[in-house]
Design an enzyme around this catalytic site. Structure first.
Site, mmCIF file in Angstrom:
data_model
loop_
_atom_site.group_PDB
_atom_site.id
_atom_site.type_symbol
_atom_site.label_atom_id
_atom_site.label_comp_id
_atom_site.label_asym_id
_atom_site.label_seq_id
_atom_site.Cartn_x
_atom_site.Cartn_y
_atom_site.Cartn_z
ATOM 1 N N ASP A 201 0.828 -1.212 0.000
ATOM 2 C CA ASP A 201 0.000 0.000 0.000
ATOM 3 C C ASP A 201 0.857 1.254 0.000
ATOM 4 O O ASP A 201 0.346 2.354 -0.193
ATOM 5 C CB ASP A 201 -0.958 0.001 1.206
ATOM 6 C CG ASP A 201 -0.242 -0.293 2.515
ATOM 7 O OD1 ASP A 201 0.402 -1.354 2.604
ATOM 8 O OD2 ASP A 201 -0.302 0.532 3.432
ATOM 9 N N ASP B 89 4.808 7.907 1.355
ATOM 10 C CA ASP B 89 4.648 7.523 2.755
ATOM 11 C C ASP B 89 5.958 7.453 3.517
ATOM 12 O O ASP B 89 6.573 6.401 3.674
ATOM 13 C CB ASP B 89 3.881 6.200 2.879
ATOM 14 C CG ASP B 89 2.452 6.488 3.318
ATOM 15 O OD1 ASP B 89 2.064 7.662 3.261
ATOM 16 O OD2 ASP B 89 1.746 5.559 3.724
HETATM 17 P P1 AMP Z 1 0.740 3.798 6.954
HETATM 18 O O1 AMP Z 1 1.513 2.922 7.889
HETATM 19 O O2 AMP Z 1 0.813 5.267 7.314
HETATM 20 O O3 AMP Z 1 1.033 3.543 5.530
HETATM 21 O O4 AMP Z 1 -0.798 3.426 7.208
HETATM 22 C C1 AMP Z 1 -1.323 2.151 7.037
HETATM 23 C C2 AMP Z 1 -2.830 2.208 7.158
HETATM 24 O O5 AMP Z 1 -3.232 2.635 8.460
HETATM 25 C C3 AMP Z 1 -3.496 3.169 6.191
HETATM 26 O O6 AMP Z 1 -4.724 2.605 5.798
HETATM 27 C C4 AMP Z 1 -3.727 4.402 7.039
HETATM 28 O O7 AMP Z 1 -4.782 5.193 6.558
HETATM 29 C C5 AMP Z 1 -4.065 3.786 8.380
HETATM 30 N N1 AMP Z 1 -3.749 4.684 9.501
HETATM 31 C C6 AMP Z 1 -2.533 5.033 9.970
HETATM 32 N N2 AMP Z 1 -2.641 5.869 11.021
HETATM 33 C C7 AMP Z 1 -3.967 6.064 11.228
HETATM 34 C C8 AMP Z 1 -4.731 6.829 12.165
HETATM 35 N N3 AMP Z 1 -4.151 7.568 13.118
HETATM 36 N N4 AMP Z 1 -6.084 6.777 12.064
HETATM 37 C C9 AMP Z 1 -6.683 6.032 11.132
HETATM 38 N N5 AMP Z 1 -6.021 5.299 10.220
HETATM 39 C C10 AMP Z 1 -4.679 5.309 10.259
HETATM 40 MG MG MG Z 2 0.526 4.231 3.788
#
Ligand code: AMP
Ligand code: MG
Length: 498
Positions: free
Chosen positions: A263, A273
């Site tokens: 993702d 990211d």
């Molecule tokens: P990431 O590790 O930032 O790539 O995020 C992985 C998934 O977790 C993605 O679907 C993000 O939208 C979700 N996500 C990360 N942090 C949060 C948060 N604080 N609230 C809601 N969703 C989150």
């Molecule tokens: Mg992400």
């Protein structure tokens, strides 16, 4: 489905700063997103604005007062022609498949520049969405500033990347390990289509959806494939090519992404990211920073292999489009994926030749490069500074360069250079354009983030940004940023608590 109400926009409704929205993604089936507005925040304030980027997008943010800019980049006021959505996607996280989606981001829409380039404008940290799962939909200030700094540094290093237009603080706290100031980042991207977007449609067995998404992606990122006989196999090849080139560029500057889940890999070939990412100081292929990467899955030297693994997940989603006979489709996709290591190697070797001032190709170059890297590893030499030193007319006074093994390597390299018809000056120019003087060293990034996040002091952030956005200029006023961390300053881990 949760739908936030439209916030009060009046204050900047008629303030036209040059937005040209054309929201093509929102014209896909609603299978791919949920429509909703950002959740307004209590007291938004501008932390940092990227005027140079705004200028290049044709956005006159200088017309806005501080208050208006804060309302805009917090999502409290949404531009008229925006069409806010949260995108659906899935992803393999550390190898495990999950349904995800924008849990804390809202795509305002696609802005077209005057020359017709299309950019996603996304607010990250903008509140809960139907994809938030147990998350609060918010982001903390320090990680948003980290993304701002590193993405702008990557751009200056000529590495394809999403960019950062603004960070605003929200006037609200977010609970992580402790209470932290909340913030929202405005991210600008060629698109936010990920391998995980395809996996989402494939995971729900929506073959029509995969085809619609693939056609959309081709139209947006690879339009020359539109009339090809098998555009989907070619799409796979192109994404393989772009990702191989991208990851080679990461390794050439010592970048470690830290969380290469599917993702977090774009179809456009941009880096996306910036979570627990960091640049390597001393050369060690096993360097890993992320506090949650216990097995070193995403360590520096494993990144090409992981990219290939991720691309195989992408290829799987395309199988029904590649060929109606499944075995045939698998054979074609496997062929494409198996070509990755060689394509990667070509990009990496070409980049390394530039770092060593080589205009020509000789078979022994690989061995020359590997010998230098092995020496760096053995002596824990600083990756950036060692290459930069080679690009100076005379080697800097440093004990490490008097080491007998290095002296022998250096002589071999000089002989190799002398076999070229081009001048030594031309080699030095090539090297200076490919060996940055300055990278965003983690200890300096952390220091600047602490000052901003804990004391509201942005001086270090601005100084650091000035340095890392001019990485090939060896300016005396930025020379401190070239110093590797002392043992006591070394940052071993970056945290995901974003
Ligand atoms: P990431 O590790 O930032 O790539 O995020 C992985 C998934 O977790 C993605 O679907 C993000 O939208 C979700 N996500 C990360 N942090 C949060 C948060 N604080 N609230 C809601 N969703 C989150
Ligand atoms: Mg992400």
């Amino acid at each position: 489905m949760k739908t936030n109400t439209k916030p009060n926009n009046d204050s900047i409704k008629n303030m036209n700063i040059g937005w040209q929205f054309d929201n093509s993604y929102a014209r896909l089936s609603e299978f791919f997103y949920a429509q909703l507005h950002p959740v307004p925040v209590r007291a938004p304030r501008v932390a940092i604005l990227n005027h140079a980027l705004a200028d290049s997008l044709g956005l006159e943010i200088r017309k806005l007062s501080e208050e208006e800019a804060a309302l805009l980049f917090a999502g409290n006021a949404v531009p008229d022609m925006a069409q806010p959505i949260a995108q659906a996607y899935a992803g393999h996280q550390f190898g495990h498949f999950n349904m995800l989606g924008d849990g804390r981001a809202i795509l305002l829409g696609e802005h077209l520049t005057l020359i017709g380039d299309r950019f996603d404008i996304q607010l990250k940290g903008s509140g809960q969405t139907p994809f938030s799962r147990r998350g609060d939909g918010r982001a903390a200030l320090a990680p948003m500033l980290r993304e701002y700094i590193i993405s702008e540094a990557m751009h200056a290093l000529n590495i394809p990347t999403t960019r950062s237009l603004a960070v605003v603080t929200t006037g609200e706290s977010v609970m992580r390990e402790t209470l932290l100031p909340g913030a929202i980042l405005t991210r600008v991207a060629a698109s936010h289509i990920r391998i995980g977007t395809f996996e989402y449609a494939a995971g729900l067995e929506n073959t029509e959806g995969i085809k619609a998404l693939a056609d959309y992606t081709i139209g947006r990122h690879y339009p020359d494939l539109m009339d090809a006989e098998n555009p989907y196999l070619l799409l796979l090849n192109r994404v393989i090519e772009r990702q191989a080139s991208l990851v080679a560029k990461w390794l050439l500057v010592g970048f470690i992404h830290g969380v290469m889940n599917t993702d977090n890999m774009t179809i456009s070939g941009e880096t996306i990211d910036y979570g627990p990412c960091a640049f390597m100081d001393a050369y060690d292929p096993n360097t890993v920073f992320s506090s949650i990467d216990h097995l070193g899955r995403y360590r520096y030297s494993n990144q090409p292999r992981i990219a290939q693994w991720n691309l195989a997940r992408f290829a799987e989603t395309l199988l029904p489009l590649i060929h109606p006979v499944q075995e045939k489709a698998i054979t074609l996709a496997e062929e494409a994926i198996h070509a990755f290591p060689e394509i990667y190697q070509i990009h990496w070797t070409a980049g390394m030749r530039k770092k060593l001032g080589l205009f020509t190709d000789e078979t022994e170059d690989i061995e020359l490069i590997e010998t230098l890297l092995a020496w760096m590893h053995k002596h824990r030499a600083d990756y950036t500074n060692s290459f930069h030193a080679l690009a100076s007319k005379t080697l800097p006074e440093d004990a490490v360069f008097r080491d007998a093994e290095f002296v022998a390597w250096h002589a071999r390299w000089q002989t190799r250079l002398s076999r070229q018809s081009s001048s030594m000056n031309m080699s030095l120019c090539l090297m200076r354009a490919n060996n940055p003087a300055i990278i965003p060293r983690n200890h300096r990034v952390e220091e600047a983030l602490s000052a901003a996040s804990e004391h509201g002091d942005y001086l270090l952030i601005h100084q650091l940004l000035a340095a890392v956005t001019n990485p090939y200029v060896d300016a005396p006023e930025h020379s401190d940023y070239r110093i590797p961390p002392a043992p006591s300053e070394r940052v071993y881990q970056t945290f995901c608590g974003t």
